[in-house]
Design an enzyme around this catalytic site. Structure first.
Site, mmCIF file in Angstrom:
data_model
loop_
_atom_site.group_PDB
_atom_site.id
_atom_site.type_symbol
_atom_site.label_atom_id
_atom_site.label_comp_id
_atom_site.label_asym_id
_atom_site.label_seq_id
_atom_site.Cartn_x
_atom_site.Cartn_y
_atom_site.Cartn_z
ATOM 1 N N PRO A 153 -8.293 -7.973 17.335
ATOM 2 C CG PRO A 153 -9.662 -9.628 17.122
ATOM 3 C CD PRO A 153 -8.367 -9.333 17.207
ATOM 4 C CD GLU A 154 -9.083 -1.860 19.748
ATOM 5 O OE1 GLU A 154 -9.548 -1.263 20.466
ATOM 6 O OE2 GLU A 154 -8.423 -1.490 18.924
ATOM 7 N NE ARG A 163 -0.295 -1.263 18.742
ATOM 8 C CZ ARG A 163 -1.112 -2.007 19.278
ATOM 9 N NH1 ARG A 163 -0.980 -2.452 20.390
ATOM 10 N NH2 ARG A 163 -2.405 -2.340 18.533
ATOM 11 C CE LYS A 221 -6.816 -5.651 23.337
ATOM 12 N NZ LYS A 221 -5.756 -4.919 22.495
#
Length: 275
Positions: free
Chosen positions: A2-3, A262, A53
Site C-alpha cells: 500500500p502507498e 521494479r 507507509k
C-alpha cells in the site's frame, strides 16, 4: 505494498471505528507484546495516524503501537467480534463494543512511548509526508530543488521515503506522466519548470488518489470510460500497468521499463525523452 493514500485511508477507517470506545479485548500474536493485552484492555484508542507507509495507533495514556504493513500486511474492520474470512496470519486484534479491527500478515509491530516516536528508526528518516495536513506544495518543491537530492536518478528518488514519504510504485509512474517528464534522468537534469511540475503532480495525484480510493486518472477521462463500460483497471491510472494500451491523452502505446528491479510505465510521446 500500500502507498500513502491507502495508508491514510486505513488510518481514517481505524480512527472512525476505534476512537474513544473502550477496548473490550485485545490480541497480539508476538510474544514480546503479550503483556500489553491486559495493560490496554479497558482503555481506549485516542487516535490513529499515518506516517509515510506506517500507522501509529495512540492508546489512552503514553502507549503507541507502530505498525508497518510491508508487502502483505492488511488491516480489516468488521462489526464487533466478526472475524473476516481470510487465510492471512492474524497479528493484532482490537475489539470494542461496536467494531473489531484486525491486522493481518504485518511483520513490523512495536509498542512505543509517545516520546520515542520521533526517534523511531523508520519515522526519523521520513521526508515530508505529502498527505499530511501541514505539508505544503512549497515543502515538496523544496525537496525537488534541494542540492541533497540533485545527483539521484528520478525513478529511484521517488521511491525513497526520505525524499517524499508515501510515494510507491504506482504514484511514481503517474507523477512522472502527469508532470510530462522523461523518467530516465538525474534530478539535476530537469529544468526549474519541470521540478515545479513534478512537485505539483506529487501533491495533486497523491491527494486525488486519497480522495478517490486509488484513482489517479483525470475525472473527465474516468467518467467517459465508465460510460463506455470500462473496467476499473482500464480507467484507474494514466500509465501504471497499462503496457501496450493506448495513452488516454495522445493515443500512443504505453511502454514499460525495469529499473532497479521494479517496473516504470510511461508514454514516449507525452513524456519527452529529452528535457
Amino acid at each position: 505494498m500500500p502507498e500513502g493514500p491507502e495508508i491514510w485511508r486505513t488510518a481514517d477507517l481505524l480512527t472512525e471505528s476505534l476512537k474513544n470506545d473502550t477496548i473490550t479485548d485485545l490480541y497480539f500474536a508476538f510474544d514480546e507484546l503479550k503483556d500489553y493485552e491486559s495493560k490496554l484492555k479497558g482503555k481506549s484508542v485516542k487516535n490513529v495516524k499515518a506516517r509515510g507507509k506506517a500507522i501509529l495507533t495512540y492508546f489512552e495514556g503514553d502507549t503507541v503501537m507502530y505498525s508497518h504493513n510491508q508487502l502483505y500486511g492488511k488491516w480489516m474492520v468488521s462489526e464487533a467480534g466478526e472475524e473476516p474470512d481470510t487465510n492471512r496470519s492474524l497479528r493484532v486484534a482490537i475489539h470494542n463494543g461496536k467494531k473489531s479491527a484486525y491486522l493481518y500478515s504485518a511483520s513490523q509491530i512495536e509498542i512505543l512511548g509517545k516520546q520515542e516516536i520521533s526517534e523511531h528508526s523508520y519515522i526519523k528518516k521520513l521526508g515530508p509526508d505529502v498527505l499530511h495536513p501541514e505539508t505544503t506544495y512549497e515543502d515538496i518543491l523544496a525537496q525537488y530543488t534541494s542540492d541533497e537530492f540533485k545527483n539521484r536518478k528520478l525513478t529511484t528518488l521517488l521511491l525513497d521515503q526520505g525524499f517524499v514519504s508515501g510515494i510507491g510504485n504506482y504514484l511514481r509512474s503517474e507523477i512522472m506522466f502527469y508532470a510530462k517528464v522523461a523518467p530516465h534522468q538525474k534530478l539535476r537534469a530537469y529544468s526549474d519548470e519541470e521540478k515545479k511540475a513534478l512537485a505539483k503532480a506529487t501533491v495533486k495525484l497523491s491527494v486525488r488518489s486519497y480522495e478517490t480510493g486509488g484513482i489517479t486518472n483525470d475525472p473527465s477521462i474516468v467518467e467517459a470510460l465508465k460510460r463506455e463500460g470500462a473496467k476499473r483497471s482500464e480507467f484507474r491510472h494514466f500509465v501504471y500497468k497499462r503496457t501496450d494500451d493506448r495513452c488516454h491523452k495522445c493515443g500512443r502505446i504505453i511502454e514499460e521499463e525495469k529499473t532497479s528491479g521494479r517496473k516504470i510505465y510511461y508514454c514516449p510521446n507525452c513524456q519527452l525523452e529529452e528535457s
